[in-house]
Each structure stands twice: as structure tokens, then as C-alpha cells.
Design a protein around this motif. Sequence first.
Motif, PDB file in Angstrom:
ATOM      1  N   PRO A  76     -66.050 -43.385 -19.029  1.00 47.34           N
ATOM      2  CA  PRO A  76     -64.716 -43.224 -17.693  1.00 47.34           C
ATOM      3  C   PRO A  76     -64.728 -44.881 -18.291  1.00 47.34           C
ATOM      4  O   PRO A  76     -65.559 -45.569 -17.417  1.00 47.34           O
ATOM      5  N   TYR A 205     -60.570 -42.840 -21.007  1.00 50.93           N
ATOM      6  CA  TYR A 205     -62.073 -42.572 -21.287  1.00 50.93           C
ATOM      7  C   TYR A 205     -62.123 -42.726 -22.545  1.00 50.93           C
ATOM      8  O   TYR A 205     -61.010 -42.926 -23.604  1.00 50.93           O
ATOM      9  N   ARG A 225     -73.026 -45.682 -18.997  1.00 48.90           N
ATOM     10  CA  ARG A 225     -72.828 -45.412 -17.428  1.00 48.90           C
ATOM     11  C   ARG A 225     -71.878 -46.195 -17.538  1.00 48.90           C
ATOM     12  O   ARG A 225     -71.519 -47.615 -16.676  1.00 48.90           O
ATOM     13  N   GLU A 228     -69.584 -39.072 -17.961  1.00 47.90           N
ATOM     14  CA  GLU A 228     -69.865 -37.350 -17.348  1.00 47.90           C
ATOM     15  C   GLU A 228     -69.802 -36.434 -18.489  1.00 47.90           C
ATOM     16  O   GLU A 228     -69.876 -36.893 -19.414  1.00 47.90           O
ATOM     17  N   SER A 234     -66.710 -27.769 -17.223  1.00 49.19           N
ATOM     18  CA  SER A 234     -66.347 -29.442 -16.465  1.00 49.19           C
ATOM     19  C   SER A 234     -66.831 -30.715 -16.628  1.00 49.19           C
ATOM     20  O   SER A 234     -66.937 -29.911 -17.000  1.00 49.19           O
ATOM     21  N   TRP A 235     -65.717 -31.080 -16.905  1.00 45.15           N
ATOM     22  CA  TRP A 235     -66.499 -32.943 -16.519  1.00 45.15           C
ATOM     23  C   TRP A 235     -67.198 -32.740 -15.594  1.00 45.15           C
ATOM     24  O   TRP A 235     -66.362 -33.345 -14.359  1.00 45.15           O
ATOM     25  N   THR A 236     -68.060 -33.682 -15.920  1.00 45.98           N
ATOM     26  CA  THR A 236     -69.031 -34.119 -14.352  1.00 45.98           C
ATOM     27  C   THR A 236     -69.690 -34.876 -14.490  1.00 45.98           C
ATOM     28  O   THR A 236     -70.054 -35.513 -16.238  1.00 45.98           O
ATOM     29  N   ALA A 237     -70.582 -35.791 -14.146  1.00 47.78           N
ATOM     30  CA  ALA A 237     -71.213 -36.806 -13.729  1.00 47.78           C
ATOM     31  C   ALA A 237     -72.748 -36.540 -14.389  1.00 47.78           C
ATOM     32  O   ALA A 237     -73.052 -35.388 -14.381  1.00 47.78           O
ATOM     33  N   LEU A 238     -72.830 -37.359 -15.028  1.00 40.74           N
ATOM     34  CA  LEU A 238     -73.922 -37.076 -16.460  1.00 40.74           C
ATOM     35  C   LEU A 238     -75.617 -37.559 -15.479  1.00 40.74           C
ATOM     36  O   LEU A 238     -75.406 -38.442 -15.094  1.00 40.74           O
TER      37      LEU A 238
END
Length: 259
Positions: A76, A205, A225, A228, A234-238
Amino acid sequence: MTYTSPRRPQLFYTTAPMPCPYVSGRMERKVVTDIGGPDAERLHNRLSRAGFRRSHTIAYAPVCPSCNACVPIRVPVATFSPDRTQRRTLRRNATIEGFEVPAHATTEQFVLFQRYQFARHAEGDMAAMNFYDYRAMIEDTPVDTAMVEFRTPEDQLVCVSLIDRLDDGLSAVYSFYDPGMEEHSLGSYAIMHLITYAGRLGLPYLYLGYWIRDSAKMAYKSRFRPAEILHHGSWTALDPANLPANGGSATRFPIGLPE
């Protein structure tokens, strides 16, 4: 009355198993589809959000039955924050500028491409590419594709990034750089430049392809950092601590692609 859909069906194919180039001892399979045609841009956008990557006119994703190490990853741009090492890289390359140019192969690029392949990937298939193969990689595209050339104040070409423009970001298709400038970390610099560039274009992105934690060639992507990943659809925080040992959930056949 018989109804005939005005849209042609999108056909997907699975490749035969081949040795994985990233994780030793494993086999890889991919699902592929042709994205050429009048609906190429829309289909490319949908597939990219579903974890696919583009090569020429083909979109592909891993569907390895016994491995899920390849994890789609994106940054992001609004929240990216370079760490200390990345800030040092930015300072070291402050005089190197990136310029967007059309997706047109040049001899100057190809010479740099060959130097990079011979130095970094001499055993790979790309090291055997001739100029016409390289030109096909750059120019054989049905979508909005461009290149970023990175040059010194003396106009020396030191790095090139091939990028696709999506409706929600940039996709970093492939990058190569001068192997004699290892201390400059040009690969990382190119990624940070593309993050900034996406922000200037108003795109949220930068898509980086696949993160593979156990691969030295691909693990570096998690250093940008916050990032995602596409995890369980689903796109989610790494958060590497919450992933299984061989990665997240593999991209599967796209029943109901995201709009």
C-alpha cells in the motif's frame, strides 16, 4: 428461446509439473489463461487482484498440489515507510533518476539485461534469451505496459523496470540492473521508486508478484512494509509469524474473480 451470452468464455489451463525454480526439490504447476482480446485490460485487473501475474499475453498463477509457498504480495503506497537500510539506499542513489519510457526494447537495455542475467542467473533460461526474445518479453503485451529506465547524471543506464498499469496500482513485472553496482541495492531502489511513482499517479498499490519466504531470490519482498498478502482469498496485512512454514494459501482456480 435459447440465450447466448455475448461474452466469450474465459478458458483456463493447467501446465504439466516442472521442477520449481525457487524451492529446491519441489515441483510446480501453474494455471494459465490468455488475456488477449478486447477485454484484456479489465480481465488483467481482475486477475491481478486474484493473485495472477502476466507474461506476454498470458496470465498465470501457481496451483501446486503439495505446496503453497508462493504468496501474492503488494505494498500500500500511502503507508509504506522505509526502514533504516532502505533510507540509506535512497540516499546512496539520490542522483539516479527514473524516467518512464514506452515499452520498446532497445539494444542499450538488452546489453544491461544480458550482463544482469550472466552475473545473477547464469543457469536460468533467461540467460539464453537473444534480442528477439527480449523484445517479445517487453513488447508482446495486450495491456497498458511501460518501462522505467534509471540513469545516472552521466546518462548511464543502470536499471530497468517493466511495469503494467492497473486500475488500482502498478504491477512490477520484471526488473534488472547493473551487477557491477551491487553496493547500490538498485533492485530495492527501483521498488521504492515505483512505490513513490504509483503514489504520484494516484494509485494505491504496487504489486510485487510472489513472496516466497524460503527462497533467497524472493524473500526480500517482505522488507517493504507494511505489505499485504493474498491469504485465504483476501488481501490482509503481512505477518510472517502467523503463516505456516511454507507460506500462505496458494492461488486457486478463480471461481468468481474479484471485480
